[in-house]
Write a protein that holds these residues in place. Structure first.
Motif, PDB file in Angstrom:
ATOM      1  N   SER A   3       0.782  -1.325  -0.314  1.00 38.89           N
ATOM      2  CA  SER A   3      -0.026  -0.234  -0.396  1.00 38.89           C
ATOM      3  C   SER A   3       1.249   1.291  -0.102  1.00 38.89           C
ATOM      4  O   SER A   3       1.892   1.209   0.392  1.00 38.89           O
ATOM      5  CB  SER A   3      -0.622   0.444   1.225  1.00 38.89           C
ATOM      6  OG  SER A   3       0.390   0.081   1.891  1.00 38.89           O
ATOM      7  N   GLY A   4       0.359   2.483  -0.339  1.00 37.10           N
ATOM      8  CA  GLY A   4       0.332   3.210  -0.261  1.00 37.10           C
ATOM      9  C   GLY A   4       1.707   4.009  -1.807  1.00 37.10           C
ATOM     10  O   GLY A   4       1.856   2.691  -2.541  1.00 37.10           O
ATOM     11  N   GLU A  56      -5.830  -4.513   4.098  1.00 37.37           N
ATOM     12  CA  GLU A  56      -4.952  -5.049   2.977  1.00 37.37           C
ATOM     13  C   GLU A  56      -3.706  -5.319   4.379  1.00 37.37           C
ATOM     14  O   GLU A  56      -3.531  -5.416   5.456  1.00 37.37           O
ATOM     15  CB  GLU A  56      -3.909  -3.677   2.890  1.00 37.37           C
ATOM     16  CG  GLU A  56      -4.653  -3.788   1.415  1.00 37.37           C
ATOM     17  CD  GLU A  56      -4.026  -2.075   1.287  1.00 37.37           C
ATOM     18  OE1 GLU A  56      -2.913  -2.142   0.582  1.00 37.37           O
ATOM     19  OE2 GLU A  56      -4.205  -1.295   1.645  1.00 37.37           O
ATOM     20  N   ASN A 246      -7.769   0.765   5.029  1.00 39.78           N
ATOM     21  CA  ASN A 246      -8.730   1.715   4.441  1.00 39.78           C
ATOM     22  C   ASN A 246      -9.989   1.904   4.898  1.00 39.78           C
ATOM     23  O   ASN A 246     -10.959   1.502   5.015  1.00 39.78           O
ATOM     24  CB  ASN A 246      -8.480   1.269   3.091  1.00 39.78           C
ATOM     25  CG  ASN A 246      -7.112   0.778   2.535  1.00 39.78           C
ATOM     26  OD1 ASN A 246      -6.685   2.325   1.791  1.00 39.78           O
ATOM     27  ND2 ASN A 246      -7.130   0.304   2.864  1.00 39.78           N
ATOM     28  N   GLU A 262      -5.750   5.305   4.846  1.00 40.93           N
ATOM     29  CA  GLU A 262      -4.881   4.206   5.083  1.00 40.93           C
ATOM     30  C   GLU A 262      -4.677   4.542   6.934  1.00 40.93           C
ATOM     31  O   GLU A 262      -3.447   5.037   7.131  1.00 40.93           O
ATOM     32  CB  GLU A 262      -3.884   3.536   4.415  1.00 40.93           C
ATOM     33  CG  GLU A 262      -3.286   2.725   4.422  1.00 40.93           C
ATOM     34  CD  GLU A 262      -2.871   2.325   3.291  1.00 40.93           C
ATOM     35  OE1 GLU A 262      -2.693   2.295   2.341  1.00 40.93           O
ATOM     36  OE2 GLU A 262      -1.343   1.640   3.737  1.00 40.93           O
ATOM     37  N   LYS A 313      -0.775  10.381   0.305  1.00 35.08           N
ATOM     38  CA  LYS A 313      -0.898   9.065  -0.602  1.00 35.08           C
ATOM     39  C   LYS A 313      -0.525   9.075  -1.743  1.00 35.08           C
ATOM     40  O   LYS A 313      -0.596  10.274  -1.975  1.00 35.08           O
ATOM     41  CB  LYS A 313      -2.391   8.374  -0.564  1.00 35.08           C
ATOM     42  CG  LYS A 313      -2.298   6.657  -0.286  1.00 35.08           C
ATOM     43  CD  LYS A 313      -3.289   6.236   0.414  1.00 35.08           C
ATOM     44  CE  LYS A 313      -3.572   4.414  -0.656  1.00 35.08           C
ATOM     45  NZ  LYS A 313      -1.574   3.904  -0.257  1.00 35.08           N
TER      46      LYS A 313
HETATM   47 MG    MG Z   1      -3.432   0.437   0.818  1.00 38.23          MG
END
Ligand code: MG
Ligand code: ADP
Ligand code: ZN
Length: 525
Positions: A3-4, A56, A246, A262, A313
């Motif tokens: 993520s990210g 996630e 999230n 997130e 993000k």
């Molecule tokens: Mg993510």
């Protein structure tokens, strides 16, 4: 996808914060955007919005060697950088070789969540620059993951809830960074590549979760599943399982998603739930006051019980994903998949179902027993023919699980047949319920056998009505106040008097006989 986002401008603390492996806390604390909880959103505001949550989860897979090289993954107590080779150090000219066991674990996970396993999957490079990544890219899977479209059903206080799972894919973990201050006062970052290139499974849910409790239960059930199939030890406190949530809000009755935040750095299931609860409140308040929400990554501060901004993000475009030219597409052999399917152990949901339908346990007990892994209980129940499973289950939950504070792995040094024995003696009428618990407790503490404990303590059930009558009469005479209470209709006083009889008989009195005698002598029916 991890993520990210990364971009060239991401600072060290941003990146470390994203990976949750180190702490630039002084810098971060300075930018904490704290919101006090003194202004809780109004109840009506809370019902005007609906939370949309997707989870996630990154899980370290249980393999002997790393994802694309032969280095051992057993580096818990090893010296930094002692488990490395030209491949995981990204020396030019080296080539990756796929770890079959890691693929197997992901396929088993896919089967266990009822996912589709595509015939062909692909490896992609996720590009970003940061010192924890020696190649300058991470080998991951982008649009052709190993498993897609699964589900996991969890029990919640509002009943069963099914979470849709978007995808499960395989990637490699990063190196570990440590930040220190040198003797001369300069700050320095140290890199340990032992973890670099170890196999990591990422599992992403659909945005279908609506409450913090559902999210916690999903994470707990996912962990149980992964441990059951042997894919991972998934200890959250050790970072073997990292959960990111999230969270966005939308007005009830609308379709469009709101701005997503997130949240990461939760190191327990409880903190997953608390962090999401906090975010829902914080976002509700922002929407109510017209304060803008931006898509960002926030960290969870467990001590303060708040989330704080880590960074704004980025989108996945920044990673410039493209197929890895060093690794051909992976074709999953149908015969192999079938072998994995056949070797699958009984899954937690099936085991709970069996405990209810075949052993006659209450559904809540089945949930409790299966939750921490139930091999000990299984072996206890099958240690003797004809055991009363419900009695065995209640001894196990009330004494066994309590003694180890819910962690059944601590029962591994004890012989499950001893639980079977104490259950059997109780059913046979040779031990009272109270003595059974005492004997089992003592067995767990000392390891002595139940038979030895029973013989030494002289436990036997006193069900002789004549002998008990004398004791009950004595207790009534000694407790006139309680007797008066019973006669005035106070039911608790009855429990007190029963307790006194049990105390005098060291728990050996037959409870039913005592109850009958008390009612008779007190003229209560
Ligand atoms: Mg993510
Ligand atoms: P990324 O990898 O950039 O974090 P993904 O598209 O993989 O993005 O989504 C990550 C998670 O966020 C998934 O679990 C998804 O269900 C969830 N999600 C996507 N949009 C939202 C939203 N608006 N609110 C809450 N969760 C969302
Ligand atoms: Zn290596």
């Amino acid at each position: 996808m991890e993520s990210g986002g990364a971009n060239a401008a991401a600072t060290a603390s941003d990146r470390c914060a994203e990976r949750g492996i180190c702490c630039h806390s002084p810098a971060r604390r300075a930018t904490l955007s704290l919101v006090t909880t003194s202004t809780l959103p109004s109840a009506s505001a809370a019902t005007r919005y609906e939370a949309v949550i997707g989870i996630e989860c990154h899980v370290q897979l249980r393999t002997a060697s790393k994802m694309f090289c032969g280095c051992s993954t057993d580096f818990q107590d090893a010296r930094p950088n002692s488990h490395t080779c030209p491949v995981c150090l990204a020396m030019p000219g080296t080539l990756p070789v796929i770890n079959r066991q890691a693929v197997r674990h992901v396929l088993a996970t896919g089967i266990a969540i009822g996912a589709t396993i595509p015939a062909v999957t692909r490896w992609d490079r996720k590009n970003y620059f940061y010192p924890d990544l020696p190649k300058g890219y991470q080998i991951s899977q982008y649009d052709l993951p190993l498993a897609e479209h699964g589900t996991l059903t969890v029990d919640t206080s509002a009943g069963p809830f099914t979470v849709g799972i978007t995808r499960a894919h395989l990637e490699e973990d990063t190196a570990r960074l440590g930040h220190v201050v040198l003797d001369d006062g300069r700050p320095a970052s140290l890199v340990d590549f032992n973890r670099a290139g170890t196999p990591l499974l990422e599992i992403v849910t659909d945005p279908v979760i609506r409450t913090a409790e559902q999210a916690r239960r999903y994470a707990e059930e996912l962990r149980l599943l992964l441990v059951t199939i042997g894919a991972s030890d998934a200890a959250m406190e050790d970072g073997q399982m990292r959960v990111e949530a999230n969270v966005s809000l939308r007005p009830v009755g609308t379709e469009a998603f709101g701005t997503r935040i997130e949240v990461k750095n939760m190191n327990s299931f409880r903190s997953v739930e608390r962090a999401i609860e906090f975010e829902i409140e914080r976002q509700t308040r922002a929407l109510e006051t017209g304060e803008p929400l931006i898509q960002e990554t926030r960290g969870w501060d467990d001590d303060r019980g708040v989330t704080y901004r880590m960074r704004v993000k980025e989108s996945s475009d920044d990673y410039r994903y493209f197929p890895d030219p060093d690794l051909p597409p992976l074709r999953v052999d149908g015969g192999w998949l079938e072998t994995i399917r056949v070797a699958m152990p009984e899954l937690p949901a099936a085991r709970r179902e069996r405990y209810v339908t075949e052993l006659g346990l209450a559904p809540a007990d089945a949930v409790t027993i299966v939750a921490g892994g139930s091999d000990y209980f299984e072996r206890a129940v099958s240690s003797r023919p004809g055991l009363d499973a419900r009695r065995t289950a209640s001894l196990y939950t009330e004494v066994g699980l309590r003694a180890v504070k819910g962690d059944p792995t601590l029962l591994e040094q004890r012989d499950p047949a001893e639980l079977g024995r104490v259950s059997q003696l109780t059913t046979a009428g040779e031990l009272t319920g109270a003595n059974a618990k005492e004997a089992y407790q003592r067995h767990l503490e000392t390891g002595e056998t139940i038979d030895a404990i029973v013989a030494a303590a002289g436990y036997q059930r006193i069900s002789d009505a004549g002998a008990l009558r004398t004791i009950v009469e004595g207790v009534l005479a000694a407790n006139p106040a309680a007797v008066a209470d019973v006669q005035a209709g106070k039911a608790q006083a009855m429990g007190f008097l029963t307790g006194q009889v049990m105390k005098q008989t060291r728990g050996q009195a037959d409870a039913a006989t005592v109850g009958a005698l008390l009612r008779e002598l007190l003229g209560q029916g």
